[in-house]
Design a protein around this motif. Structure first.
Motif, PDB file in Angstrom:
ATOM      1  N   LEU A  89       0.539  -7.964 -22.467  1.00  0.00           N
ATOM      2  CA  LEU A  89       1.845  -7.637 -23.382  1.00  0.00           C
ATOM      3  C   LEU A  89       1.984  -7.899 -24.787  1.00  0.00           C
ATOM      4  O   LEU A  89       2.917  -7.832 -25.391  1.00  0.00           O
ATOM      5  CB  LEU A  89       3.304  -7.954 -22.591  1.00  0.00           C
ATOM      6  N   GLY A  90       0.979  -8.608 -25.125  1.00  0.00           N
ATOM      7  CA  GLY A  90       0.932  -8.999 -26.692  1.00  0.00           C
ATOM      8  C   GLY A  90       0.531 -10.734 -26.758  1.00  0.00           C
ATOM      9  O   GLY A  90       0.390 -11.171 -25.649  1.00  0.00           O
ATOM     10  N   PRO A 135      -7.848  -6.179 -14.482  1.00  0.00           N
ATOM     11  CA  PRO A 135      -6.566  -5.705 -14.696  1.00  0.00           C
ATOM     12  C   PRO A 135      -5.542  -5.869 -13.566  1.00  0.00           C
ATOM     13  O   PRO A 135      -6.054  -5.658 -12.240  1.00  0.00           O
ATOM     14  CB  PRO A 135      -6.609  -4.246 -15.032  1.00  0.00           C
ATOM     15  N   GLY A 136      -4.364  -6.814 -13.935  1.00  0.00           N
ATOM     16  CA  GLY A 136      -3.658  -7.003 -12.510  1.00  0.00           C
ATOM     17  C   GLY A 136      -4.050  -8.182 -11.747  1.00  0.00           C
ATOM     18  O   GLY A 136      -3.358  -8.599 -10.906  1.00  0.00           O
ATOM     19  N   LEU A 137      -5.183  -9.016 -12.055  1.00  0.00           N
ATOM     20  CA  LEU A 137      -5.458 -10.140 -11.478  1.00  0.00           C
ATOM     21  C   LEU A 137      -5.849 -11.618 -12.471  1.00  0.00           C
ATOM     22  O   LEU A 137      -6.562 -11.088 -13.252  1.00  0.00           O
ATOM     23  CB  LEU A 137      -6.742  -9.918 -10.583  1.00  0.00           C
ATOM     24  N   GLN A 154       5.214 -21.305 -15.760  1.00  0.00           N
ATOM     25  CA  GLN A 154       5.922 -20.455 -16.739  1.00  0.00           C
ATOM     26  C   GLN A 154       4.846 -19.152 -16.987  1.00  0.00           C
ATOM     27  O   GLN A 154       5.320 -18.062 -17.127  1.00  0.00           O
ATOM     28  CB  GLN A 154       6.125 -21.132 -17.954  1.00  0.00           C
ATOM     29  N   TYR A 155       3.473 -19.365 -17.415  1.00  0.00           N
ATOM     30  CA  TYR A 155       2.922 -18.352 -17.968  1.00  0.00           C
ATOM     31  C   TYR A 155       2.272 -17.536 -16.674  1.00  0.00           C
ATOM     32  O   TYR A 155       2.492 -16.229 -16.769  1.00  0.00           O
ATOM     33  CB  TYR A 155       1.518 -18.893 -18.400  1.00  0.00           C
ATOM     34  N   ALA A 156       2.188 -17.837 -15.470  1.00  0.00           N
ATOM     35  CA  ALA A 156       2.003 -17.519 -14.100  1.00  0.00           C
ATOM     36  C   ALA A 156       3.341 -16.343 -13.993  1.00  0.00           C
ATOM     37  O   ALA A 156       3.162 -15.368 -13.668  1.00  0.00           O
ATOM     38  CB  ALA A 156       1.536 -18.480 -12.753  1.00  0.00           C
ATOM     39  N   GLU A 162       5.282  -8.916 -14.692  1.00  0.00           N
ATOM     40  CA  GLU A 162       4.559  -7.789 -15.025  1.00  0.00           C
ATOM     41  C   GLU A 162       3.715  -6.872 -13.829  1.00  0.00           C
ATOM     42  O   GLU A 162       3.028  -5.964 -14.236  1.00  0.00           O
ATOM     43  CB  GLU A 162       3.696  -7.955 -15.998  1.00  0.00           C
ATOM     44  N   GLY A 163       3.615  -7.376 -12.572  1.00  0.00           N
ATOM     45  CA  GLY A 163       3.055  -7.001 -11.489  1.00  0.00           C
ATOM     46  C   GLY A 163       1.643  -7.483 -11.242  1.00  0.00           C
ATOM     47  O   GLY A 163       0.821  -7.083 -10.409  1.00  0.00           O
TER      48      GLY A 163
END
Length: 283
Positions: A89-90, A135-137, A154-156, A162-163
């Motif tokens: 996301l940035g 992507p996604g993992l 927090q990061y996790a 976001e899935g």
């Protein structure tokens, strides 16, 4: 510029660097402490030559280079992987653990023009522990020494919202960052030091069809052999002195660009640590 990343293995188009104008070994990790205790001198001309060779390899790979502004008192700014991370996301401003490095945040904010997706506020989290496997993992290492449980959680949490599926990976802080003992080198293929990683993580990787090229303890620590930069299209940037690992990569059909990075490895970092990807094309 809307920088985003979905993986560690898509074709690298843009990377964030910092020239080693003020680089010096400082005793902030086990590898650098061993170097300092050995009395090995830091040859400035050789260091500059190594960095020029490193930049040339990135140029050969077609990667556009962007640079942080170095500050004289920030000796480890060259290891740009840690002070920020580009997420799906940035950009994210991380929270560095070592007092000697905390000032690195200012150049990061200036580069991104203060436009961050998130800023770490819970505990500490450093980019060398964050791995977008595909992507996604994702995996986030926590040793308590650099990234602590609160920072990893927090990061996790941001990624999970976001899935993404995320595994938090505990390991001994002797190994500094997860990218000293694990890194992706191509889709579905990683370098790993099995004896330094928890069995649950190794099983999780197998369950997600990630094959591992094993790296021994000495190679991982003395040579920083796991600390490679995936360039995409089955290419990696890996230090020349990691001869056994480079041979194993080539046996897998991987093209290895191998600049000399010995003096940076003596400080506790190598190709992965020295690069913070800004954009990759999809795998």
């Amino acid at each position: 510029m809307p920088w985003t990343l979905q993986s560690e293995t898509g074709r690298l188009t843009d990377v964030l660097l910092c020239r080693p104008d003020n680089y010096d070994w400082i005793p902030t990790n086990a590898i650098a402490r061993a170097t300092l205790l050995s009395g090995t001198p830091l040859d400035r001309a050789r260091l500059d030559a190594e960095y020029a060779e490193f930049e040339a390899a990135l140029h050969e790979a077609g990667v556009t280079r962007h640079y942080l502004m170095p500050e004289a008192h920030l000796k480890y700014q060259v290891y740009t992987r840690d002070s920020s991370q580009v997420s799906p996301l940035g950009p994210v401003l991380t929270m560095l653990a070592m007092p000697q490095r905390r000032g690195e945040y200012a150049a990061v904010l200036n580069f991104f023009d203060n436009r961050m997706w998130k800023m770490a506020t819970a505990g500490t989290v450093e980019g060398g522990d964050i791995h977008l496997i595909r992507p996604g993992l994702a995996a986030i290492g926590t040793s308590g020494g650099r990234t602590d449980p609160a920072g990893a959680a927090q990061y996790a949490g941001w990624l999970r919202a976001e899935g993404w599926e995320v595994m938090v990976v505990p390991f001994d802080d002797h190994f500094l960052h997860l990218d000293v003992i694990f890194s992706m080198c191509a889709p579905g293929l990683a370098l790993a030091c099995p004896d330094a990683l928890p069995p649950e993580f190794l099983e999780w990787l197998r369950d997600h069809q990630i094959r591992l090229i094993p790296v021994g303890y000495r190679e991982a620590m003395a040579d920083m052999a796991c600390n490679v930069l995936a360039l995409g299209h089955d290419r990696v940037l890996s230090p020349r002195h990691s001869t056994l690992t480079n041979a194993a990569l080539r046996a897998e059909g991987i093209t290895v660009l191998d600049p000399e990075l010995r003096l940076f490895a003596h400080g506790g970092g190598s190709a992965h640590c020295m690069t913070m990807p800004l954009r990759r094309e999809d795998d």
